[in-house]
Design a protein around this motif. Structure first.
Motif, PDB file in Angstrom:
ATOM      1  N   VAL A   1      72.028  56.389  17.053  1.00 46.87           N
ATOM      2  CA  VAL A   1      71.094  56.476  18.180  1.00 46.87           C
ATOM      3  C   VAL A   1      71.015  57.906  18.703  1.00 46.87           C
ATOM      4  CG1 VAL A   1      70.735  55.787  20.574  1.00 46.87           C
ATOM      5  CG2 VAL A   1      71.316  54.068  18.865  1.00 46.87           C
TER       6      VAL A   1
ATOM      7  N   LEU B   1      76.589  52.854  15.331  1.00 50.70           N
ATOM      8  CA  LEU B   1      75.329  52.657  16.044  1.00 50.70           C
ATOM      9  C   LEU B   1      75.123  53.739  17.091  1.00 50.70           C
ATOM     10  CD1 LEU B   1      72.854  50.920  16.666  1.00 50.70           C
ATOM     11  CD2 LEU B   1      74.282  49.572  18.225  1.00 50.70           C
ATOM     12  N   MET B   2      76.163  54.050  17.846  1.00 51.00           N
ATOM     13  CA  MET B   2      76.047  55.092  18.863  1.00 51.00           C
ATOM     14  C   MET B   2      75.706  56.440  18.220  1.00 51.00           C
ATOM     15  SD  MET B   2      78.944  56.400  21.570  1.00 51.00           S
ATOM     16  CE  MET B   2      79.937  57.055  20.225  1.00 51.00           C
TER      17      MET B   2
ATOM     18  N   THR C   1      69.212  60.070  16.130  1.00 51.72           N
ATOM     19  CA  THR C   1      67.784  59.742  16.097  1.00 51.72           C
ATOM     20  C   THR C   1      67.052  60.353  17.292  1.00 51.72           C
ATOM     21  OG1 THR C   1      68.253  57.658  14.954  1.00 51.72           O
ATOM     22  CG2 THR C   1      66.117  57.860  16.040  1.00 51.72           C
ATOM     23  N   ILE C   2      67.653  60.254  18.462  1.00 55.87           N
ATOM     24  CA  ILE C   2      67.028  60.855  19.656  1.00 55.87           C
ATOM     25  C   ILE C   2      66.910  62.368  19.498  1.00 55.87           C
ATOM     26  CG2 ILE C   2      67.363  61.294  22.119  1.00 55.87           C
ATOM     27  CD1 ILE C   2      68.637  58.530  22.331  1.00 55.87           C
TER      28      ILE C   2
END
Length: 427
Positions: free
Chosen positions: A15, A11-12, A18-19
């Motif tokens: 994220v 997940l990290m 994606t950013i």
């Protein structure tokens, strides 16, 4: 626990990626949008100047479409390139926004002119944009002596570039996120695997150590109960119970010393100082020590040691490795069996091989015999007084000396342990 750890790592990672993608795509879009807007504004300015000059020269008295011809003054006024690049036209109105004349190379009806003029009248700024019948228009309003000159330019193509860019970025983002998710999931699992293995080994180590300590503690406790139950007897009459307690405490001492030794070796790897030493002399010294023990067990010993082989490390630790391998060869040999040891130079390495006859090691156990507390035959090992730590210590020492240790066994015939160490070349 490890699945949660992997999912958090995944997940990290997603994220962060994606950013980064959003920032990168947004930057590209903003830059493209600004460049497109600047090009549209520059072209619209030139189109507006062209039609405004035409309106001044024409005086607003002629409306094209009545005779189908453009005013002669406008034919060679530099509008050719704009006509080729985009659809454009100009409208001339009076001060009340009533249409006075048109300047267009395209066949458009009065209803269309009225509709686009109404859009400009609703927002009579210097420039603006609107959509009419799926077509995107940019317009510019200029005040003339008798009214307004409104210039229009079709910017649908430029708008489609920006729209297609958004669609392309969205498609690329979805595909890339799917690929990155699959890749990240794979590598997250690979990254967690060593931690899981270490955790499993630690759990197994604690369980095995507890099991090994439980047996001697139970024996000591039982013998102590026997002594307490016969308080009136003399020490001499109870000597056998005391000897058993003494024997078990010695076994526990050996076990704890081996565990402490393994821990100290792992902690001391970075600060250990190695020096050149003669491996041949170290091996021969161990052979002299073990030779009597081997013959006492009615075993035959054959060895071939090449002299003058030098490596860098600790001679005492290498002696301990040889001692462990010879001790195993004695313990797990058959009656009147054979033990052989060879030490020779092979390419740029030193190779030590210790082999013995006997029952051998089953193939499914060969890869695990260097694990702590692991024994292919646990019952026999306990009878021999072993804990399954000797080969783990040998492996730790060899790896500390930048070498390798391996085992090869043919059940019922022969088992061979091979150690390779880097050869120290003389300058």
């Amino acid at each position: 626990m490890f699945n949660r750890l992997r999912n958090r790592f995944l997940l990290m990672n997603m994220v962060i990626i994606t950013i980064i993608m959003l920032v990168a795509f947004s930057s590209i879009y903003v830059i493209t949008y600004q460049n497109t807007k600047r090009d549209i504004d520059m072209e619209l300015l030139r189109v507006a100047d062209f039609y405004h000059k035409g309106a001044i020269m024409n005086g607003g008295k002629q409306r094209q479409g009545q005779d189908g011809n453009r005013p002669p003054q406008q034919k060679d006024d530099g509008m050719g390139p704009f006509a080729e690049r985009s659809v454009s036209f100009g409208l001339q109105t009076d001060a009340q926004w009533n249409l006075v004349s048109t300047d267009s190379r395209y066949d458009m009806d009065d209803e269309f002119y009225a509709a686009v003029l109404k859009k400009a009248e609703a927002k009579p700024s210097n420039s603006g944009r609107f959509t009419l019948s799926d077509t995107r228009w940019a317009y510019s309003v200029q005040l003339g002596p008798s009214g307004y000159t409104v210039s229009y330019m079709d910017v649908t193509a430029q708008q489609k570039i920006l729209t297609n860019l958004v669609y392309t970025f969205s498609a690329v983002a979805v595909v890339m996120l799917a690929v990155i998710y699959a890749t990240s999931r794979y590598f997250a699992g690979r990254s967690i695997a060593p931690v899981r293995d270490a955790f499993d080994k630690q759990k197994r180590f604690i369980a095995d150590a507890s099991h090994e300590l439980k047996t001697p503690l139970a024996v000591i406790n039982t013998n102590a109960d026997v002594l307490l139950a016969n308080e009136g007897d003399t020490i001499a009459s109870q000597a056998k119970w005391l000897h058993r307690i003494k024997s078990e405490t010695e076994r526990m001492k050996t076990l704890t010393n081996d565990l402490l030794y393994l821990t100290e070796m792992e902690d001391a790897r970075a600060r250990t100082i190695f020096v050149p030493f003669d491996v041949s002399d170290a091996v021969e010294g161990v052979l002299l020590t073990m030779e009597a023990v081997i013959f006492e067990q009615d075993l035959s010993l054959a060895y071939d040691v090449e002299p003058g082989l030098t490596s860098v490390g600790s001679a005492e630790q290498i002696k301990q490795v040889v001692m462990i391998l010879l001790d195993n060869a004695v313990k797990y040999n058959e009656p009147k069996g054979e033990i052989s040891l060879t030490l020779k130079k092979q390419h740029h390495q030193i190779q030590l091989a210790v082999s013995n006859t006997g029952a051998g090691i089953p193939a499914e156990h060969v890869d695990r015999i260097f694990d702590r507390f692991y024994r292919a035959d646990a019952s026999r090992s306990r009878k021999q007084g072993g804990y399954g730590l000797g080969l783990a210590i040998a492996k730790s020492i060899v790896e500390q000396h930048r070498g390798r240790i391996s085992a090869k066994s043919v059940p019922g015939e022969r088992t061979t342990f091979t150690v390779t160490l880097p050869l120290e070349t003389k300058k």
